[in-house]
Design an enzyme around this catalytic site. Structure first.
Site, mmCIF file in Angstrom:
data_model
loop_
_atom_site.group_PDB
_atom_site.id
_atom_site.type_symbol
_atom_site.label_atom_id
_atom_site.label_comp_id
_atom_site.label_asym_id
_atom_site.label_seq_id
_atom_site.Cartn_x
_atom_site.Cartn_y
_atom_site.Cartn_z
ATOM 1 N N THR A 177 24.489 37.977 38.742
ATOM 2 C CA THR A 177 24.776 39.199 39.576
ATOM 3 C C THR A 177 24.956 40.488 38.463
ATOM 4 O OG1 THR A 177 25.271 37.801 41.403
ATOM 5 C CG2 THR A 177 26.041 40.307 41.547
ATOM 6 N N GLU A 192 18.398 33.312 46.754
ATOM 7 C CA GLU A 192 19.533 33.513 47.693
ATOM 8 C C GLU A 192 19.727 32.500 48.973
ATOM 9 O OE1 GLU A 192 22.031 35.266 46.819
ATOM 10 O OE2 GLU A 192 21.298 37.105 45.735
ATOM 11 N N GLU A 211 20.929 35.729 42.669
ATOM 12 C CA GLU A 211 21.539 34.525 42.664
ATOM 13 C C GLU A 211 21.732 33.884 41.433
ATOM 14 O OE1 GLU A 211 22.363 30.497 44.352
ATOM 15 O OE2 GLU A 211 23.715 31.898 43.473
#
EC number: 2.3.2.2
Length: 566
Positions: free
Chosen positions: A385, A422, A405
């Site tokens: 991230t 994700e 992710e």
């Protein structure tokens, strides 16, 4: 304080689905200067991105303009962490209206997905089998989220915000040591199995090397289209068709995304979640983001004496407050469009007082408060991230966390950018042993739960600080730990960010190895802690207002971040 060691190893992260390596280990420690400014502030995880955002601020752009321009560059120079193929949570401060709000641009599950998406023969799939390919890809939310934010808060022309990234994509940029090391380590097992990604990250069969001039004409073409036509160029037409074809056409792990899923995606404006901590008000992004846990953990600590000395007694209280907050999170939190999250009850003053009274000497798993009937849920949520913060000349501010992710996402690549994974942030199992549905199960159109926690701090109604971090489920502790070090410990923002990380997600107490935290091991063990020394590689970026009204910026020395100010 001893220096942080080079963090080149990948620690093990224990998950319900099995043992999974935690990605995004750092390649070294960056010496960060203490930067102060009075009107323009910009900080991101990469110097090129910081420079792009700061250039927008200098041209009269808003804080929103700055983070859009910076994130476009991050798509190129830090592709493993965030970008066009993912989503974000944006926290905005409107200085004129004295108002704060959140824009949720989190990815959604394709409408055809069901709670059995990650089940195989009645059991949860192996994590890496679920990860690589189209099954894990959520509908990207970043582009529509940015368009929505720009419609409300942008000052510069939309197309101008893409110019720095397009130029770098065409002319080339120098591969950073961090990106080169993560490619070399092959920390995502699918990176070499995806043909497009393999050709890009392993030219001539060799991993990218630091300092290499890397061009991405495909990404330049994609950004030129979005700059000209807006989100329609991403969610409809040629690029959308290629994205859906890539997701659905994966040979071994296809997804169910459709063109309608892309076209129908919408970001969501949400009210922020806030709570008191000492003399301040801390606000963050609400569910499905992780800000509720930040505010609740601080709310529990607020019932106890200040943690002025970051020592064993303070760390004990910090980790036990985190246990209690994570226990509630794992039971109650999910996408509020699909599950009722008892936010008011979780932040009720008398409830926080009762929770703080549960902190004792024994380090035992915390039990959630009885607020609503619900099944326990747990998801992998790995830490790839990026966090960005900006303040413009009018005093407007943005704290934004963006992600795809895991490092390198699903490893599928379209239009020069990586697609997220994700959907693996959902719980793999849909029910508990008693047959009760879990809050964070997969459902079509649903947003997976996240720990991303872009946060802001108010003092007497005025903006006092901005903070946020990458780090998967550890983000929550990275943010709260830094705020405690600033508010209770009196540290400046840069020193607070650089302090050793400590986490506990209602499991074990993790201390950042190679730091002074190693001196705390025996003291914590004496209090019953299961202590593990591991790499805790945050990527914090933050600003804090000084007594004279100026701002000080902080960038995490564990990554390649840079603060620019004027």
């Amino acid at each position: 304080m001893r220096h942080l060691a080079w963090l080149a190893l990948l620690p093990v992260l224990a998950l319900a689905q099995g043992e999974v390596r935690e990605p995004e280990a750092a390649t070294g420690r960056i010496e960060q200067q203490k930067v102060v400014g009075s009107k323009l502030m910009m900080a991101t995880a990469n110097p090129l991105a910081s420079e792009a955002g700061f250039a927008m601020l200098r041209q009269g752009g808003s804080a929103v303009d700055a983070v859009i321009a910076a994130e476009m560059v991050l798509t190129l120079v830090e592709p493993q962490s965030s970008g066009l193929g993912g989503g974000a949570f944006m926290l905005l401060w409107d200085q004129d209206k004295q108002r704060m709000q959140t824009l949720d641009a989190r990815e959604t599950a394709p409408k055809a997905d069901t709670p059995e998406l990650f089940m195989e023969d009645g059991k949860p799939m192996d994590f890496f089998k679920a990860l690589v390919g189209g099954r894990s890809v959520g509908v990207p939310g970043l582009v529509k989220g940015f368009w929505e934010a720009h419609q409300h808060y942008g000052k510069l022309p939309w197309a101008k915000l893409f110019e720095p990234a397009i130029k770098l994509a065409k002319d080339g940029f120098e591969v950073s040591p961090r990106l080169a090391e993560l490619v070399r380590m092959e920390m995502n097992p699918g990176l070499k199995s995806s043909a497009t990604a393999k050709d890009y990250f392993f030219p001539h069969g060799q991993p990218l090397k630091a300092g290499t001039l890397l061009k991405n004409p495909a990404l330049a073409k994609t950004m030129e289209a979005i700059a000209k036509a807006g989100p329609k160029a991403f969610y409809e037409g040629e690029l959308a068709e290629a994205l859906v074809k890539t997701v659905r056409g994966h040979a071994t792990n296809p997804g169910q995304m459709t063109l309608a899923d892309l076209k129908d995606y919408q970001p969501v404006w949400r009210d922020v979640v806030c709570g008191p901590y000492r003399q301040y008000q801390v606000c963050s992004a609400p569910p499905p983001a992780g800000g509720l846990v930040v505010v609740q953990q601080l709310g529990i600590l607020n019932k106890l004496p200040a943690l002025a000395n970051w020592d064993v007694p303070a760390i004990h209280r910090f980790t036990q407050a985190s246990r209690l907050a994570f226990a509630d999170r794992n039971l109650y939190e999910g996408d509020p469009a699909f599950v009722e999250v008892p936010m008011a009850a979780m932040l009720d003053d008398s409830y926080l007082t009762r929770r703080s009274g549960l902190i004792g000497d024994a380090d035992q798993p915390a039990v959630a408060g009885e607020l609503a009937p619900r099944a326990l849920t747990k998801s992998p949520e790995l830490p790839s991230t990026s966090h960005l913060v900006a303040i413009d000349k009018d005093g407007n501010a943005v704290s934004m966390t963006a992600s795809i992710e895991m490092g390198f996402g699903s490893t599928l690549m379209v239009g020069g950018f990586l697609l997220n994974n994700e959907l693996t942030d959902f719980n793999f199992g849909a029910k508990d042993e008693q047959g009760r549905w879990v809050a964070n199960r997969v459902q079509g159109g649903k947003r997976p739960r996240s720990s991303m926690a872009p946060s802001m701090v108010l003092y007497q109604g005025q903006l006092q600080g901005l903070i946020g971090s990458p780090g998967g489920s550890r983000i929550i502790n990275y943010v709260t730990r830094t705020l405690v070090n600033v508010i209770d410990g009196g540290m400046d923002i840069q020193d607070a960010i650089a302090m050793p990380n400590v986490t506990n997600r209602n499991d074990y107490t993790a201390l950042e190895k190679g730091t002074v935290a190693e001196d705390w091991v025996e003291g914590l063990k004496a209090r019953g802690h299961d202590v593990r020394l591991i790499d805790l590689n945050s990527g914090l970026q933050g600003f804090w207002r000084l007594p004279d009204g100026r701002w000080q910026g902080g960038a995490d020395p564990r990554r390649e971040g840079k603060v620019l100010a004027e």
